[in-house]
Design a protein around this motif. Structure first.
Motif, PDB file in Angstrom:
ATOM      1  N   ILE A   1       0.856  -1.185   0.000  1.00 60.92           N
ATOM      2  CA  ILE A   1       0.000   0.000   0.000  1.00 60.92           C
ATOM      3  C   ILE A   1       0.889   1.232   0.000  1.00 60.92           C
ATOM      4  N   ASN A   2       0.557   2.192  -0.861  1.00 57.37           N
ATOM      5  CA  ASN A   2       1.312   3.434  -0.947  1.00 57.37           C
ATOM      6  C   ASN A   2       0.603   4.484  -0.105  1.00 57.37           C
ATOM      7  N   CYS A   3       1.233   4.866   0.985  1.00 58.38           N
ATOM      8  CA  CYS A   3       0.592   5.770   1.944  1.00 58.38           C
ATOM      9  C   CYS A   3       0.387   7.176   1.395  1.00 58.38           C
ATOM     10  N   SER A   4       1.107   7.528   0.331  1.00 62.62           N
ATOM     11  CA  SER A   4       0.955   8.878  -0.221  1.00 62.62           C
ATOM     12  C   SER A   4      -0.040   8.919  -1.370  1.00 62.62           C
TER      13      SER A   4
ATOM     14  N   ILE B   1      -3.048   7.368  -1.426  1.00 58.78           N
ATOM     15  CA  ILE B   1      -4.436   7.216  -0.984  1.00 58.78           C
ATOM     16  C   ILE B   1      -4.820   8.416  -0.133  1.00 58.78           C
TER      17      ILE B   1
ATOM     18  N   GLU C   1      -6.091  10.837   2.679  1.00 61.43           N
ATOM     19  CA  GLU C   1      -6.011  10.645   4.131  1.00 61.43           C
ATOM     20  C   GLU C   1      -7.305  10.095   4.705  1.00 61.43           C
TER      21      GLU C   1
ATOM     22  N   LEU D   1      -7.298   6.282   3.913  1.00 61.66           N
ATOM     23  CA  LEU D   1      -6.137   5.455   4.246  1.00 61.66           C
ATOM     24  C   LEU D   1      -6.396   4.558   5.463  1.00 61.66           C
ATOM     25  N   GLU D   2      -7.082   5.087   6.474  1.00 67.06           N
ATOM     26  CA  GLU D   2      -7.327   4.302   7.688  1.00 67.06           C
ATOM     27  C   GLU D   2      -8.164   3.064   7.374  1.00 67.06           C
TER      28      GLU D   2
ATOM     29  N   GLU E   1      -8.486   1.601   4.495  1.00 68.16           N
ATOM     30  CA  GLU E   1      -7.716   0.717   3.618  1.00 68.16           C
ATOM     31  C   GLU E   1      -6.766  -0.153   4.434  1.00 68.16           C
ATOM     32  N   LEU E   2      -6.161   0.433   5.454  1.00 67.38           N
ATOM     33  CA  LEU E   2      -5.199  -0.304   6.281  1.00 67.38           C
ATOM     34  C   LEU E   2      -5.890  -1.257   7.257  1.00 67.38           C
TER      35      LEU E   2
ATOM     36  N   LEU F   1       4.562  -1.109   3.546  1.00 65.18           N
ATOM     37  CA  LEU F   1       4.050   0.259   3.690  1.00 65.18           C
ATOM     38  C   LEU F   1       4.989   1.203   2.967  1.00 65.18           C
TER      39      LEU F   1
ATOM     40  N   MET G   1       2.507   9.255   5.930  1.00 66.96           N
ATOM     41  CA  MET G   1       1.357   8.818   6.733  1.00 66.96           C
ATOM     42  C   MET G   1       0.980   9.908   7.735  1.00 66.96           C
TER      43      MET G   1
END
Length: 609
Positions: free
Chosen positions: A337-340, A342, A344, A347-348, A350-351, A381, A387
């Motif tokens: 997963i690319n944290c940048s 997705i 904000e 993102l939570e 998705e994770l 990550l 993040m």
């Protein structure tokens, strides 16, 4: 397609001729529409003609019962016939031909003179039994023909189904000789039907196991390689092998179905993901790369968290894949997963996943997050430096407690995941600015690894160039092209801000801009490489005697000049493609950097507002 008696009229004609020769009586056979299907003697010329409805044969077809007219043209049975009173026959015995209790025609013995009449009358009962057996023989031939036609229809349907599926299908007999293959198999393997029918399966797949080694009543899944001779390419196939057994339990053959493994893996990647690369796929003989690979091999044997650092385009995810495949978790999923990339707000979920009703638009039944999908495997990550802080604290709790809670949920879900994080940002500086948690930093960097930029391992450049030339020429179905010396020198001296990714894009660009088989020249290289060289030449000229004579001097440090050139390259790319989201994507691709890196460069250098 002919049905009933017409479907076997050739056989019937042979039968009636044999009977007529044996007993000395003429024979006629009618179909359900009273058409003469077969005949002997003078009646043979009438084959194809239709008798009238009131005729004796018409009554047999209508009632399905045998009839004997001893005085045709005068008998009660013949009163409805148009030839009543004028019929030239001396005696007629007719018997119905039935299949599955349905009348399909009639079989008639016809006396055309007194001698033949005497033969019938002398043995009337025996001839009627004979007629019955002949009708059964013809009915049997019709049934067999119908079964064959139904079988052919079924086989045609089977053929259509088998040829419509995407998988290649090959069937063999009990000794492994190929007896059938579908259209997909022909296309996937690049062969003709005649090349392999009747030949051993091992001629196609030399490494295919002996049929006797397969377990009865079970399907076996294997992976085999196949060389496509016409294109000199090697493929890997995912093969399923069900075994066919007879009534005695002996193996009668196998039917294998297969697909190109890359397609199977592509589908699997969409669902969960897997480790695609190993350490052998990481190219480079430089000492720094060998040291990184050695360190990560040792780290892979543990479950310790790894923090991979390096500039954009150095291949951090490639190293993460290699660690996964070298570890005890290699059979588990690899989820990235690319944290940048997705937003904000997403993102939570998705994770960590979410429960039903957690927010507007939440899927019924909820959805598992990346942590759950990676159970038993590795979670990568990427761009961890991007993040948000509130998620950093939640990630820290996961690393400490090895459990998660879905968004909108209260249940604690245990996880068994190995974490590999990556970033190209200066986390220490971010910690000083309170943009990254120091406690998370120490949790992530149990085993820190720095991937060297391409400009610090110049000896690997030509190894990578050779690989990318082969890759993209093969992709375009071309013979492998070469670089002339000037182009090689330019590629070697370029600082490669975008690292391996930028080099890869440059080679693909050069191949696309050149003709098949043509030597790649300077003019085929991307404009950014040529512009860098021109800027470098200008710098050298300005620092020479001519510049001194003009009172000019460039006092900037080399890194400052490189930064200025990078900014100028970005400006030119944006000018060319525009500042829309789509334009920025094209500019990033043109520059050989990721979109996230481009946004950071724009922000850091305040290039556009």
């Amino acid at each position: 397609m002919e049905q009933g008696l017409p479907a076997v009229k050739g056989f019937i004609q042979q039968v009636v001729e044999a009977i007529a020769a044996a007993i000395g009586i003429e024979v006629m056979v009618f179909d359900l529409n009273r058409n003469i299907v077969a005949g002997t003697g003078e009646t043979r010329v009438q084959v194809g003609h239709r008798f009238n409805k009131g005729s004796l044969t018409g009554r047999v077809l209508e009632h399905g019962q045998p009839l004997v007219a001893r005085t045709p043209g005068q008998s009660l049975e013949c009163m409805s016939c148009s030839r009543y009173g004028t019929c030239s026959r001396y005696i007629v015995a007719a018997f119905p031909i039935t299949v599955k209790e349905k009348v399909l025609g009639s079989f008639c013995l016809v006396a055309i003179n007194n001698q033949q009449k005497d033969i019938i009358l002398a043995n009337e009962d025996g001839l009627l039994r004979f007629l019955e057996r002949m009708c059964l023989l013809i009915a049997s031939a019709i049934s067999e023909r119908q079964i064959q036609q139904e079988l052919n229809i079924m086989l045609n349907k089977y053929d259509n189904v088998v040829n419509s599926v995407h998988e290649g299908i090959i069937s063999t007999d009990y000794v492994g000789n190929v007896i059938h293959l579908n259209r997909s198999a022909i296309n996937l393997l690049g062969i003709d039907n005649e090349e392999i029918i009747g030949k051993q399966l091992t001629k196609l797949f030399p490494e295919f196991p002996d049929i006797k080694t397969f377990t009865k009543h079970k399907s076996t899944e294997i992976e085999i390689s196949y060389s496509l001779k016409k294109k000199k390419k090697r493929y890997f196939l995912a093969v399923v092998v069900p075994v066919l057994t007879g009534e005695n339990g002996n193996i009668q053959g196998i039917t294998i179905s297969f697909r190109n493994l890359s397609e199977v893996q592509s589908y699997a990647t969409k669902l969960v993901g897997y480790g695609k690369y190993s350490f052998d796929d990481i190219l480079g003989d430089s000492q720094c790369v060998l040291e990184v690979k050695s360190k990560l091999r040792r780290a892979a044997l543990t479950d310790a968290t790894i923090l991979i650092r390096g500039e954009s385009g150095t291949g951090k995810e490639l190293f993460a894949h290699a660690v996964h495949n070298y570890s005890r978790r290699s059979q588990g999923p690899f989820v990235a997963i690319n944290c940048s990339a997705i937003p904000e707000s997403l993102l939570e979920s998705e994770l960590f996943g979410y429960e039903e009703g957690a927010f507007t638009g939440a899927r019924k039944g909820g959805k598992p997050g990346k942590f759950e999908l990676a159970r038993g495997g590795t979670l990568f990550l990427d761009e961890i430096g991007d993040m948000p802080l509130h998620l950093q604290s939640k990630l820290l709790r996961v690393l400490e407690n090895h459990s998660i809670e879905r968004v909108g949920g209260t249940d604690t879900i245990p996880i068994d995941v190995r974490i590999i994080a990556a970033t190209n940002r200066n986390l220490e500086e971010m910690i000083d600015k309170y943009e990254f948690r120091s406690d998370l930093y120490y949790r992530l960097s149990v085993i820190p690894v720095v991937i060297p930029p391409l400009r610090e391992r110049k000896e690997d450049i030509f190894i990578l160039i050779k690989y990318f030339l082969e890759k993209y020429c093969n992709k375009l179905d071309r013979e492998c092209q070469i670089l002339d010396e000037c182009a090689r020198e330019r590629l070697y001296r370029y600082p490669w801000y975008g690292n391996v990714r930028e080099l890869q894009n440059a080679i693909e660009y050069a191949i696309s801009m050149s003709e098949p088989g043509q030597t790649i020249l300077l003019e085929h290289l991307p404009q950014s490489l040529l512009a860098y060289h021109d800027e470098l030449v200008n710098d050298v000229e300005l620092s020479g005697d001519e510049a001194k004579g003009k009172g000019l001097k460039d006092n900037r440090e080399p890194t400052t000049r490189l930064r200025a050139m990078e900014i100028e390259a970005i400006r030119e790319a944006l000018k060319k493609f525009g500042t829309t989201t789509e334009g920025k994507e094209k500019a990033a691709q043109f520059l050989g950097i990721s979109l996230a890196t481009l946004y950071r460069r724009l922000k850091d250098n305040e290039i556009i507002s």
